[in-house]
Design a protein around this motif. Sequence first.
Motif: not given
Length: 185
Positions: A40-53, A96-110
């Motif tokens: 909720r209330d996140l930007t696309d950039e925030q949704a793609g950030l890694r915040t832990t190890a 390719r399966r690892a890409d499922d765990f990342r928000l790739l360029p051009g992808e949006t949270l919406a």
Amino acid sequence: MTDNDVTTRDLTAQPAVTDERAEWLESLAKHRHFLRFTTRDLTDEQAGLRTTASELCLGGLIKHVTSAERLWVDFILNGPSALPDFTAMTESDWARRADDFRLLPGETLAGVLAAYEEVARRTDEVIATLPDLGRSWPLPKAPWFEADAQWSARRVLMHIAAETAQHAGHADIIREALDGAKSMG
């Protein structure tokens, strides 16, 4: 549209069922809500950030749960041919399966949330209409599956619910590390 509007729409759009199928629908709706709520209330950039190890980000978790749910429902409907032969996967298949765990360029949270909603709607329809939740298929070969194991549709739904709940917990930790927001408490 608020998160409460999404939850209300999701619940009212589900087919009317009263047996164990209603419990599956309720359980999945609850776990999906908590997973989506972490974004909720996140930007696309925030949704793609890694915040832990971990390599995980919120957008990637939504993508992964979407992809996994889609594959497992395909398994319910079509059997083991719906899942990859994990023992034959190459390094590039795993990448390719690892890409499922990342928000790739051009992808949006919406966009990933909309894809998740579409997959959830399909799953809910299968739960409501599948003639036999006891229908079983053999699992594909994979190091993490017991040899010659079979899973019923019911067992697959248990797996989907457990994975969604587990990833909602991961998402809550990632979100709290991002900006202090929590799903509960």
